[in-house]
Design an enzyme around this catalytic site. Structure first.
Site, PDB file in Angstrom:
ATOM      1  CD  GLN A  33      -2.881  -9.353  20.976  1.00 49.23           C
ATOM      2  OE1 GLN A  33      -2.649  -8.226  20.590  1.00 49.23           O
ATOM      3  NE2 GLN A  33      -3.648 -10.187  20.293  1.00 49.23           N
TER       4      GLN A  33
ATOM      5  CE  LYS B  99      -7.050  -8.018  20.777  1.00 47.45           C
ATOM      6  NZ  LYS B  99      -6.416  -7.362  19.591  1.00 47.45           N
TER       7      LYS B  99
ATOM      8  CE  LYS C 220       0.053  -5.234  18.746  1.00 50.42           C
ATOM      9  NZ  LYS C 220      -1.267  -5.774  18.335  1.00 50.42           N
TER      10      LYS C 220
ATOM     11  CG  ASP D 277      -1.043  -3.867  15.372  1.00 53.05           C
ATOM     12  OD1 ASP D 277      -2.053  -4.438  15.822  1.00 53.05           O
ATOM     13  OD2 ASP D 277      -0.869  -2.623  15.506  1.00 53.05           O
TER      14      ASP D 277
ATOM     15  CG  ASN E 114      -5.562  -6.880   7.585  1.00 54.93           C
ATOM     16  OD1 ASN E 114      -6.068  -7.212   8.654  1.00 54.93           O
ATOM     17  ND2 ASN E 114      -5.422  -7.723   6.577  1.00 54.93           N
TER      18      ASN E 114
HETATM   19  P1  NDP Z   1      -2.947  -1.173   8.675  1.00 57.80           P
HETATM   20  O1  NDP Z   1      -1.568  -0.641   8.783  1.00 57.80           O
HETATM   21  O2  NDP Z   1      -3.257  -2.180   7.628  1.00 57.80           O
HETATM   22  O3  NDP Z   1      -3.983   0.031   8.481  1.00 57.80           O
HETATM   23  C1  NDP Z   1      -4.073   1.051   9.410  1.00 57.80           C
HETATM   24  C2  NDP Z   1      -5.102   2.052   8.949  1.00 57.80           C
HETATM   25  O4  NDP Z   1      -5.359   2.982   9.989  1.00 57.80           O
HETATM   26  C3  NDP Z   1      -4.620   2.880   7.750  1.00 57.80           C
HETATM   27  O5  NDP Z   1      -5.728   3.273   6.998  1.00 57.80           O
HETATM   28  C4  NDP Z   1      -3.965   4.064   8.427  1.00 57.80           C
HETATM   29  O6  NDP Z   1      -3.881   5.226   7.630  1.00 57.80           O
HETATM   30  C5  NDP Z   1      -4.905   4.293   9.601  1.00 57.80           C
HETATM   31  N1  NDP Z   1      -4.182   4.883  10.721  1.00 57.80           N
HETATM   32  C6  NDP Z   1      -3.141   4.350  11.392  1.00 57.80           C
HETATM   33  N2  NDP Z   1      -2.705   5.184  12.342  1.00 57.80           N
HETATM   34  C7  NDP Z   1      -3.492   6.284  12.250  1.00 57.80           C
HETATM   35  C8  NDP Z   1      -3.541   7.500  12.965  1.00 57.80           C
HETATM   36  N3  NDP Z   1      -2.669   7.760  13.949  1.00 57.80           N
HETATM   37  N4  NDP Z   1      -4.503   8.393  12.622  1.00 57.80           N
HETATM   38  C9  NDP Z   1      -5.377   8.130  11.613  1.00 57.80           C
HETATM   39  N5  NDP Z   1      -5.368   6.999  10.895  1.00 57.80           N
HETATM   40  C10 NDP Z   1      -4.442   6.090  11.219  1.00 57.80           C
HETATM   41  O7  NDP Z   1      -3.294  -1.724  10.124  1.00 57.80           O
HETATM   42  P2  NDP Z   1      -4.435  -2.747  10.569  1.00 57.80           P
HETATM   43  O8  NDP Z   1      -5.632  -2.569   9.721  1.00 57.80           O
HETATM   44  O9  NDP Z   1      -3.820  -4.070  10.711  1.00 57.80           O
HETATM   45  O10 NDP Z   1      -4.758  -2.228  12.045  1.00 57.80           O
HETATM   46  C11 NDP Z   1      -5.792  -1.294  12.334  1.00 57.80           C
HETATM   47  C12 NDP Z   1      -6.181  -1.398  13.793  1.00 57.80           C
HETATM   48  O11 NDP Z   1      -6.657  -2.734  14.053  1.00 57.80           O
HETATM   49  C13 NDP Z   1      -5.054  -1.178  14.808  1.00 57.80           C
HETATM   50  O12 NDP Z   1      -5.607  -0.592  15.968  1.00 57.80           O
HETATM   51  C14 NDP Z   1      -4.600  -2.597  15.130  1.00 57.80           C
HETATM   52  O13 NDP Z   1      -3.965  -2.669  16.386  1.00 57.80           O
HETATM   53  C15 NDP Z   1      -5.933  -3.315  15.129  1.00 57.80           C
HETATM   54  N6  NDP Z   1      -5.907  -4.755  14.959  1.00 57.80           N
HETATM   55  C16 NDP Z   1      -5.274  -5.343  13.898  1.00 57.80           C
HETATM   56  C17 NDP Z   1      -5.317  -6.704  13.740  1.00 57.80           C
HETATM   57  C18 NDP Z   1      -4.732  -7.384  12.562  1.00 57.80           C
HETATM   58  O14 NDP Z   1      -4.903  -8.603  12.450  1.00 57.80           O
HETATM   59  N7  NDP Z   1      -4.089  -6.700  11.646  1.00 57.80           N
HETATM   60  C19 NDP Z   1      -5.967  -7.572  14.741  1.00 57.80           C
HETATM   61  C20 NDP Z   1      -6.659  -6.851  15.780  1.00 57.80           C
HETATM   62  C21 NDP Z   1      -6.599  -5.502  15.876  1.00 57.80           C
HETATM   63  P3  NDP Z   1      -2.537   5.541   6.784  1.00 57.80           P
HETATM   64  O15 NDP Z   1      -2.584   4.608   5.617  1.00 57.80           O
HETATM   65  O16 NDP Z   1      -2.671   6.983   6.414  1.00 57.80           O
HETATM   66  O17 NDP Z   1      -1.391   5.261   7.704  1.00 57.80           O
HETATM   67  O1  2IT Z   2      -4.080  -6.769  17.865  1.00 57.92           O
HETATM   68  C1  2IT Z   2      -4.080  -7.942  17.413  1.00 57.92           C
HETATM   69  O2  2IT Z   2      -4.804  -8.820  17.913  1.00 57.92           O
HETATM   70  C2  2IT Z   2      -3.224  -8.246  16.271  1.00 57.92           C
HETATM   71  N1  2IT Z   2      -2.568  -7.340  15.760  1.00 57.92           N
HETATM   72  C3  2IT Z   2      -3.112  -9.653  15.774  1.00 57.92           C
HETATM   73  C4  2IT Z   2      -2.179 -10.463  16.623  1.00 57.92           C
HETATM   74  C5  2IT Z   2      -1.868 -11.837  16.115  1.00 57.92           C
HETATM   75  O3  2IT Z   2      -1.014 -12.462  16.764  1.00 57.92           O
HETATM   76  O4  2IT Z   2      -2.430 -12.297  15.127  1.00 57.92           O
END
Ligand code: NDP
Ligand code: 2IT
Length: 450
Positions: A115, A118, A130, A170, A244
């Site tokens: 982070q 980034k 985090k 997250d 998300n």
């Molecule tokens: P969500 O909780 O909305 O979704 C996570 C997704 O990934 C779900 O489909 C989940 O499946 C799957 N998943 C999670 N863990 C595992 C695992 N161990 N094995 C297989 N599938 C898995 O999270 P986000 O979409 O917010 O986050 C997804 C990724 O993006 C993460 O790496 C996060 O750190 C990163 N990220 C998120 C940001 C944000 O703004 N939200 C910003 C930047 C990066 P299930 O439903 O079965 O748990």
């Molecule tokens: O990994 C990431 O950049 C996030 N989960 C978003 C962090 C934030 O402060 O919006």
């Protein structure tokens, strides 16, 4: 890599591993950065003399605390929560909270470390942090999630603030959780300020924040393809995850004329050769965000769709791969399979989804490979814009925020090109790591010995 660089790198990593035993994913995140940055440090000895990399790999502080709460049956439950305040050299700590059973200090240190780089790349004044808890929101009632969030905030509130540390979502922390957390923060602090981002639009949230990570990832991917005279139009795309980031990456990819053929969750992936269009995506949004169901239900809903239990989608031949689920979901072998099947671009919506062997394979093959700290920075960037709007007590409209997001992603792409130029190509890993490093390192140098 020259012998001198390798020697310096090995020595540095040995020390880091000794100081942080049993923290494999943290070691991995640091190794990836150190591989890129070490040659730059040897060319710019002022950073080496000031021991900047050692200082940047030591978090400013880590807060660890117990969270007790009562479930619907009246049983007392105990979880552990953390906030890793990694580095505030260029702004208040900023970064998400993750709720997932397997969360450990090592996971949150790797995420906090990523982070820092980034947030630096976004050009906004944000340090890196985090946090999270080993709490599983799955199968919990809304009231249970509320009680957990309220209990967590009773401790967390004294460590955060709009100019100190600003958490967001997250994995496992979305709109529902941020609302409970912010509602409790406001009661405890008796102040209505932007100490969390990803808030609801009625109470200080920003338009486009929900979509920002996925949209930003696609903007970045389009920037990479544009550089080589190509675009997403007509490309087949494999996406992992259905949360998300995955949902809004799929939405924007579809809008850009690409065909999204896979999505997944932790139970497996669906392959839809006809493509996931806007209507089908609306079904997935309802399934995952409202009904909190499993991706396998999509295969029952639509004909011609296969569900592959307990598998990841990287064996499906595609032009573009977008890992949007979690860390280490592309192994070295998965990367080789993608390359063998002719993948053109890999753009990371998730944080560190590719193991080091996979990173090296993509770089050697000349794949357009964008690491998460560049490609998924759109989420935190719009969080930064949410902070600005809160501080100004105004709200920008959708077009304004989306235009700013596009510009930020374009500028991140340019920074990667500037620092990652490699013959005719671009090493986006080196570009992102060096560009992210320089701003934070220069601030730390200016502060003296801190
Ligand atoms: P969500 O909780 O909305 O979704 C996570 C997704 O990934 C779900 O489909 C989940 O499946 C799957 N998943 C999670 N863990 C595992 C695992 N161990 N094995 C297989 N599938 C898995 O999270 P986000 O979409 O917010 O986050 C997804 C990724 O993006 C993460 O790496 C996060 O750190 C990163 N990220 C998120 C940001 C944000 O703004 N939200 C910003 C930047 C990066 P299930 O439903 O079965 O748990
Ligand atoms: O990994 C990431 O950049 C996030 N989960 C978003 C962090 C934030 O402060 O919006």
């Amino acid at each position: 890599m020259s012998d001198a660089v390798q020697k310096k790198l090995d020595h540095f990593m040995q020390g880091l591993i000794k100081r942080n035993p049993h923290e494999a994913v943290f070691h991995q995140a640091v190794q990836e950065v150190a591989e890129s940055v070490m040659p730059y440090l040897l060319e710019h000895p002022k950073y080496l003399e000031a021991n900047i990399l050692e200082r940047m790999t030591e978090p400013d502080r880590v807060i660890i605390f117990r969270v007790c709460w009562e479930d619907d049956e009246g049983r007392i439950r105990t979880n552990r929560a953390w906030r890793v305040q990694f580095n505030n050299a260029i702004g208040p700590y900023k970064g998400g909270l993750r709720f997932r059973p397997g969360v450990t200090l090592s996971v949150l240190k790797f995420l906090g470390f990523e982070q820092v780089f980034k947030n630096s790349l976004t050009g906004l004044p944000m340090g890196g942090g985090k946090g999270g808890a080993n709490f599983n929101p799955k199968g919990k009632s809304d009231r249970e999630v509320m009680r957990f969030c309220q209990s967590l905030m009773i401790e967390l509130h004294r460590h955060i603030g709009e100019d100190t540390d600003v958490p967001a979502g997250d994995i496992g922390v979305g709109g529902r959780e941020i609302s409970y957390l912010f509602g409790q923060y406001k009661r405890l602090a008796n102040r209505f300020v932007g100490t969390l981002t990803g808030k609801g639009l009625q109470f200080g949230g920003s338009l486009v924040r929900t979509e920002a990570t996925g949209y930003g990832c696609i903007y970045f991917c389009e920037n990479m393809l544009e550089r080589i005279g190509d675009s997403l139009r007509g490309k087949s795309v494999a996406i992992s995850g259905s949360g998300n980031v995955a949902i809004y990456a799929a939405e924007k990819a579809h809008q850009f004329g690409a065909k999204v053929v896979t999505m997944s969750d932790s139970t497996g992936f669906v392959h839809d050769p006809d493509g996931i269009d806007a209507d089908k995506l609306a079904y997935i949004k309802d399934l995952k965000e409202v009904r909190r169901g499993r991706i396998s239900e999509y295969a029952q809903q639509y004909s011609g769709v296969e569900f592959h239990a307990d598998q990841r989608p990287w064996g499906v031949p595609v032009d573009v791969a977008l890992p949007c689920a979690t860390q280490n979901e592309i192994s070295g072998d998965d990367a080789k399979e993608l390359i063998k099947n002719g993948v053109l671009a890999v753009c990371e919506g998730a944080n560190m989804p590719t193991k080091l062997a996979g990173v090296h394979a993509f770089l050697e093959a000349g794949t357009l490979y964008a690491p998460g700290k560049a490609a998924n920075a759109g989420g935190v960037a719009v969080s930064g814009l949410e902070q600005s709007q809160n501080a100004l007590r105004i709200s920008w409209d959708h077009a304004e925020v989306d235009a700013r997001l596009k510009t930020i992603m374009k500028e991140i792409h340019e920074k990667c090109v500037t620092h990652g130029k490699d013959g005719d190509g671009v090493n986006y890993v080196r570009g992102a790591n060096v560009a992210g490093f320089v701003k934070v390192a220069d601030a730390m140098l200016a502060y003296g010995i801190v």
